[in-house]
Design a protein around this motif. Structure first.
Motif, PDB file in Angstrom:
ATOM      1  N   LEU A 145      40.341   4.316  89.088  1.00 21.02           N
ATOM      2  CA  LEU A 145      41.302   4.416  89.828  1.00 21.02           C
ATOM      3  C   LEU A 145      41.556   3.435  90.972  1.00 21.02           C
ATOM      4  O   LEU A 145      42.856   3.106  91.218  1.00 21.02           O
ATOM      5  N   GLU A 146      40.525   3.263  91.498  1.00 16.47           N
ATOM      6  CA  GLU A 146      40.746   2.126  92.901  1.00 16.47           C
ATOM      7  C   GLU A 146      40.338   0.914  92.476  1.00 16.47           C
ATOM      8  O   GLU A 146      40.253  -0.033  93.167  1.00 16.47           O
ATOM      9  N   THR A 149      34.417  -2.434  93.271  1.00 10.73           N
ATOM     10  CA  THR A 149      33.916  -3.663  93.030  1.00 10.73           C
ATOM     11  C   THR A 149      32.406  -3.413  92.287  1.00 10.73           C
ATOM     12  O   THR A 149      31.834  -2.330  92.460  1.00 10.73           O
ATOM     13  N   THR A 150      32.194  -4.482  91.399  1.00 10.35           N
ATOM     14  CA  THR A 150      30.902  -4.195  90.314  1.00 10.35           C
ATOM     15  C   THR A 150      31.094  -3.084  89.639  1.00 10.35           C
ATOM     16  O   THR A 150      29.989  -2.793  88.688  1.00 10.35           O
ATOM     17  N   GLN A 151      32.139  -2.681  89.107  1.00  9.25           N
ATOM     18  CA  GLN A 151      32.360  -1.458  88.168  1.00  9.25           C
ATOM     19  C   GLN A 151      33.334  -1.809  87.062  1.00  9.25           C
ATOM     20  O   GLN A 151      33.868  -1.001  86.625  1.00  9.25           O
ATOM     21  N   GLY A 152      33.291  -3.241  86.924  1.00  9.60           N
ATOM     22  CA  GLY A 152      34.284  -3.389  85.925  1.00  9.60           C
ATOM     23  C   GLY A 152      34.163  -3.087  84.520  1.00  9.60           C
ATOM     24  O   GLY A 152      34.999  -2.353  83.987  1.00  9.60           O
ATOM     25  N   ALA A 153      32.837  -2.972  83.877  1.00  8.58           N
ATOM     26  CA  ALA A 153      32.862  -2.449  82.482  1.00  8.58           C
ATOM     27  C   ALA A 153      32.849  -0.658  82.598  1.00  8.58           C
ATOM     28  O   ALA A 153      33.577  -0.135  81.711  1.00  8.58           O
ATOM     29  N   TYR A 154      32.427  -0.190  83.660  1.00 11.57           N
ATOM     30  CA  TYR A 154      32.516   1.268  83.826  1.00 11.57           C
ATOM     31  C   TYR A 154      33.787   1.524  84.130  1.00 11.57           C
ATOM     32  O   TYR A 154      34.567   2.554  83.391  1.00 11.57           O
ATOM     33  N   ALA A 155      34.747   0.952  85.025  1.00 13.24           N
ATOM     34  CA  ALA A 155      36.292   1.174  85.381  1.00 13.24           C
ATOM     35  C   ALA A 155      36.955   1.234  83.944  1.00 13.24           C
ATOM     36  O   ALA A 155      37.851   1.904  83.949  1.00 13.24           O
ATOM     37  N   ALA A 156      36.673   0.175  83.404  1.00 13.53           N
ATOM     38  CA  ALA A 156      37.383  -0.157  82.178  1.00 13.53           C
ATOM     39  C   ALA A 156      37.377   0.969  80.934  1.00 13.53           C
ATOM     40  O   ALA A 156      38.246   1.390  80.566  1.00 13.53           O
ATOM     41  N   GLY A 246      39.439  15.264  98.188  1.00  9.80           N
ATOM     42  CA  GLY A 246      40.583  14.286  98.647  1.00  9.80           C
ATOM     43  C   GLY A 246      40.495  13.071  98.924  1.00  9.80           C
ATOM     44  O   GLY A 246      41.497  12.476  99.589  1.00  9.80           O
ATOM     45  N   SER A 247      39.334  12.227  98.595  1.00 12.48           N
ATOM     46  CA  SER A 247      39.363  10.722  98.472  1.00 12.48           C
ATOM     47  C   SER A 247      40.624  10.221  98.001  1.00 12.48           C
ATOM     48  O   SER A 247      40.868   9.201  98.490  1.00 12.48           O
ATOM     49  N   ILE A 248      41.005  10.812  97.001  1.00 12.71           N
ATOM     50  CA  ILE A 248      42.221   9.826  96.075  1.00 12.71           C
ATOM     51  C   ILE A 248      43.192  10.899  95.945  1.00 12.71           C
ATOM     52  O   ILE A 248      43.000  11.954  95.292  1.00 12.71           O
ATOM     53  N   MET A 249      44.391  10.711  96.696  1.00 16.65           N
ATOM     54  CA  MET A 249      45.459  11.699  96.339  1.00 16.65           C
ATOM     55  C   MET A 249      46.644  10.872  95.506  1.00 16.65           C
ATOM     56  O   MET A 249      47.134  10.073  95.877  1.00 16.65           O
ATOM     57  N   LEU A 250      46.533  11.467  94.217  1.00 15.37           N
ATOM     58  CA  LEU A 250      47.529  10.809  93.375  1.00 15.37           C
ATOM     59  C   LEU A 250      49.044  11.232  93.719  1.00 15.37           C
ATOM     60  O   LEU A 250      49.144  12.306  94.115  1.00 15.37           O
TER      61      LEU A 250
END
Length: 251
Positions: A145-146, A149-156, A246-250
């Motif tokens: 969602l945000e 960094t270093t999380q390209g494969a995981y985030a995708a 509450g870290s990310i509020m969509l």
């Protein structure tokens, strides 16, 4: 009678971390839980813990990267219990690398442990979920969602799971099946490993959590999973539920 009395639940990656937290929360609400994991030692230990509360619960050892046999997971559970009420696709592993460093092998590992098992298990579970008119719970991440960094494969892979979940929610609503997504921030082994690898980044993220802490895998994440698996959530589908203090509020 618990909220999930006699409901049959499959949880991948259920031997530890968030998976075990959900399993424990669900059996305490009367569910029969089949945890699926690669690690036999931790799987058997968690099976024993679950069976102390829910004697019919069990551990299934499986390699989720073995795509050809994913359908057997669903079949074994349905053969044993006669039905399937809830599928929780929680398992996912990846390597932390910059995009520049990420290889095809890294992408295959992330999609092979996360996205593809989610897709194929959902597909195999569909005929049985049509009968019970129950739930699928998939997992997203703030990394996707945000764009951590270093999380390209995981985030995708996580964002691919979110897209798949929304399509399934649209296609399967007519069958009475709910498909929702949890995006957690929990004090899991994965987060603990991340804290060691990037301590400054970890502390920075923790400092920005409005509630000031990482969630407990059972009391915080597990209880939301119970809600999404229960009748209480029957009019919610296609949603990403942020269980992150509450870290990310969509919007």
């Amino acid at each position: 009678m618990g909220k999930l009395q006699d409901k049959v639940v499959i949880i991948t990656g259920g031997a530890g971390g968030i998976g075990s937290g959900m399993a424990k929360a669900m059996v305490k609400e009367g569910a029969i839980v089949a945890i699926v994991d690669l690690n036999e030692e931790t799987g058997k230990a968690m099976e024993k813990e679950l069976q102390a509360i829910s004697p019919k619960s069990m551990f299934l050892q499986a390699n989720l990267m073995d795509r050809e046999n994913l359908g057997q997971i669903i079949k074994k559970v349905v053969d044993k219990y006669g039905k399937l009420d809830v599928l929780v696709n929680n398992a996912h592993a990846s390597k932390q690398k910059t995009i520049e460093e990420t290889t095809q092998e890294d992408l295959d590992f992330s999609f092979g442990t996360g996205f593809y098992p989610t897709f194929y298990l959902m597909k195999a579970a569909l005929p049985y979920l049509k009968e019970t008119k129950r739930n699928v719970i998939n997992f997203a991440s703030g990394a996707g969602l945000e764009g951590h960094t270093t999380q390209g494969a995981y985030a995708a892979a996580k964002e691919a799971i979110r897209g798949l979940s929304r399509v399934a929610a649209n296609e399967w609503g007519k069958f009475g099946i709910n498909v929702n997504i949890i995006s957690p921030l929990a004090n899991s082994p994965g987060v603990q490993a991340w804290a060691k690898a990037q301590p400054e980044y970890y502390e920075d993220i923790k400092g920005k959590i409005p509630m000031g802490r990482f969630g407990d895998v059972e009391e915080d994440i597990g209880r939301v999973a119970v809600f999404l698996a229960s009748e209480d959530s029957k009019y919610i589908t296609g949603q990403t539920i942020m269980v992150d203090g509450g870290s990310i509020m969509l919007h």
